[in-house]
Enzyme design. Structure first.
Site, PDB file in Angstrom:
ATOM      1  N   HIS A 116     -37.178   5.567  53.179  1.00  0.00           N
ATOM      2  CA  HIS A 116     -38.324   5.278  52.313  1.00  0.00           C
ATOM      3  C   HIS A 116     -38.023   4.172  51.305  1.00  0.00           C
ATOM      4  O   HIS A 116     -38.942   3.601  50.709  1.00  0.00           O
ATOM      5  CB  HIS A 116     -38.807   6.554  51.600  1.00  0.00           C
ATOM      6  CG  HIS A 116     -37.960   7.022  50.456  1.00  0.00           C
ATOM      7  ND1 HIS A 116     -37.084   8.083  50.568  1.00  0.00           N
ATOM      8  CD2 HIS A 116     -37.862   6.598  49.185  1.00  0.00           C
ATOM      9  CE1 HIS A 116     -36.496   8.283  49.398  1.00  0.00           C
ATOM     10  NE2 HIS A 116     -36.952   7.395  48.548  1.00  0.00           N
ATOM     11  N   ASP A 146     -34.926  10.589  57.020  1.00  0.00           N
ATOM     12  CA  ASP A 146     -35.105   9.603  55.956  1.00  0.00           C
ATOM     13  C   ASP A 146     -33.843   8.767  55.753  1.00  0.00           C
ATOM     14  O   ASP A 146     -33.441   8.487  54.621  1.00  0.00           O
ATOM     15  CB  ASP A 146     -35.498  10.289  54.641  1.00  0.00           C
ATOM     16  CG  ASP A 146     -36.111   9.307  53.639  1.00  0.00           C
ATOM     17  OD1 ASP A 146     -36.401   8.163  54.039  1.00  0.00           O
ATOM     18  OD2 ASP A 146     -36.266   9.676  52.461  1.00  0.00           O
ATOM     19  N   SER A 219     -32.397   6.970  45.129  1.00  0.00           N
ATOM     20  CA  SER A 219     -32.635   7.186  46.557  1.00  0.00           C
ATOM     21  C   SER A 219     -31.694   6.364  47.416  1.00  0.00           C
ATOM     22  O   SER A 219     -31.578   5.145  47.235  1.00  0.00           O
ATOM     23  CB  SER A 219     -34.074   6.815  46.926  1.00  0.00           C
ATOM     24  OG  SER A 219     -34.952   7.854  46.639  1.00  0.00           O
TER      25      SER A 219
END
Length: 482
Positions: A116, A146, A219
């Site tokens: 993402h 992911d 992230s």
């Protein structure tokens, strides 16, 4: 709510006394004082050259926003429509940026991050701890976990960090996160493993939960053990505010490493495929089929595919896959996904009160297309009847049209369910179709009654029904004495 990390405007909050080490430590004879580090500085220095900040750019259209809501026929209706139409043509594409983190896994430039972070990006820039920046290309991505794999070209060899064994990370172990929180640049936070084997929403989820501070921008960054090995990839937080409250999730390294290896070798994932629909075995289902304990994966449907070719049947319980016991559906899905495409593996199923050995040659999940199995049986002419608190009726042509069923689907349509029945408590509703009872196909009310009578004679306290709703099958166990 679980949030993926996307950078908002930076917000700085001062935290006083957030971490106290050394003199505040109270040690009892049951604990080893050496387990608590006096400082994380040596570890931070060791791994800092391997952690990167990631900046992505993409072209997006400026959102116009919704048209104001005005009553139909209002004198303002034409005014607002003309206003919106005029401004529609003035909208221009603009460049949008997003921030994330990542880490180097090879000296020749492979970098791991979250999918993402780079999804939809036109340009990806990787910044190293020494200030150097390099453009990156996407090698491959996997939205199931992911994870994304990037590649940069560097004149000098890069400094990689190794993956550790996430299964060895115990609750209470110290861990350290490093990344780019809220776009503030390289930052370190420390905490412990709060929990293991967390599942959020994905099929292959295996998250490590940690209280190390993780925020938007972290992230794709690494979660390290005290040996400087990556045991997780920071992916999400649980927070009512969008900021860290001490509940962060990192995808376990043992999952990530398999995905990364496939992305590096093939540019895509290649997961094993068994070709069944499954559900967990509950206590009442286990009793109804004679299993000693509620474990394994109950097969609800076997479309065309590897399992069907190997002779697997709806109603089988998969108790062992490739020599390993199956505890539940989640465990089976992960083991099958980790298995090699094209490999022939032994599968043990529980069928008709005994185990049976099957040999299945696995397909590839990404290429699989399920084809529903059919049953060629004539439908007896019967009216509506009440059985086990359920009003049922053989499928008519009108019912098939209303329920969107093909001619080859046979069974009993549920027309009503008593509100005080166990069938209602277990989710059976009008519009469901019962296709099997006692692991045998049925097409009439008399078939259903016969299966219930057989279960009673065998001393079963419950009977297993296969229910289909909008094409999706699931098993429900109901008491035979209701």
């Amino acid at each position: 709510m679980t949030h993926a990390f996307h950078p908002p405007a930076p917000v700085v909050r001062r935290l006083a006394g957030a971490l106290m080490l050394g003199t505040a430590l109270v040690v009892t004879p049951a604990f080893d004082a050496q387990a608590t580090p006096e400082t994380f500085a040596p570890l931070a220095e060791k791994i800092s050259d391997s952690v990167v900040n990631i900046t992505t750019s993409s072209t997006v259209s400026t959102p116009t926003g919704p048209m104001p809501q005005v009553p139909e026929g209002s004198p303002f209706e034409d005014f607002f429509r003309d206003f919106m139409d005029r401004n529609q043509g003035e909208q221009q594409p603009r460049r949008s940026q997003a921030l994330g983190s990542g880490f180097v896994i090879s000296d020749d430039g492979y970098i791991v991050t979250n999918n993402h972070v780079i999804d939809g990006a036109d340009e990806i820039e990787v910044e190293f701890f020494n200030g150097e920046s390099l453009p990156a290309e996407v090698v491959g991505t996997d939205d199931q976990t992911d994870i994304a794999l990037l590649k940069v070209e560097s004149d000098a060899p890069l400094k990689p960090v190794p993956f550790g064994n996430s299964d060895a990370a115990a609750v209470g172990d110290w861990v350290m996160a490093m990344g780019n929180p809220l776009g503030q640049g390289f930052s370190v936070s420390a905490g412990i493993v709060s929990a293991r084997n967390r599942a959020l929403s994905g099929t292959y989820d295996d998250y490590i939960q940690t209280d190390a501070a993780i925020n938007r921008g972290n992230s794709g960054g690494p979660l390290f053990n005290m040996e400087g090995e990556v045991v997780g990839v920071n992916t999400a937080i649980l927070s009512p505010t969008g900021g860290s409250i001490g509940i962060g999730f990192a995808m376990s390294s043992n999952v990530v490493q398999k995905v990364v290896d496939q992305l590096r070798d093939y540019g895509e994932t290649r997961r094993g495929w068994l070709g069944v629909r499954i559900q967990d075995v509950t206590d009442d289902i286990a009793e109804s089929i004679g299993l000693e304990q509620a474990a394994g994966a109950l097969v609800t449907d076997v479309p065309e595919g590897p399992a069907a070719e190997a002779g697997m049947q709806s109603g089988d319980v998969i108790v062992s896959f490739n020599g390993q016991e199956v505890e539940d559906t989640r465990g089976l899905v992960r083991r099958v996904g980790d298995a090699e495409v094209g490999a022939t593996v032994p599968v043990t199923v529980w069928r008709d009160g005994e185990t049976e050995e099957l040999s299945v040659t696995l397909g590839r999940r990404e290429e699989a297309e399920a084809v529903p199995a059919s049953v060629d049986r004539e439908m007896p002419d019967e009216g509506e009847s009440e059985v086990l608190g359920i009003n049922v009726q053989p499928l008519s042509e009108e019912m098939r049209q209303q329920l969107g069923l093909s001619d080859d689907v046979q069974g009993l349509a549920v027309t009503d369910v008593a509100g005080d029945s166990e069938a209602y408590e277990k989710g059976i509703r009008s519009g469901d179709v019962i296709t099997e009872a006692g692991q045998e196909k049925i097409a009439s009310v008399s078939d259903l009654r016969d299966r219930i009578a057989s279960a009673r004679e065998a001393g079963r306290q419950s009977i297993l029904l296969l229910i289909r709703r909008e094409g999706e099958p699931r098993f429900v166990a109901l008491p035979t004495d209701e």
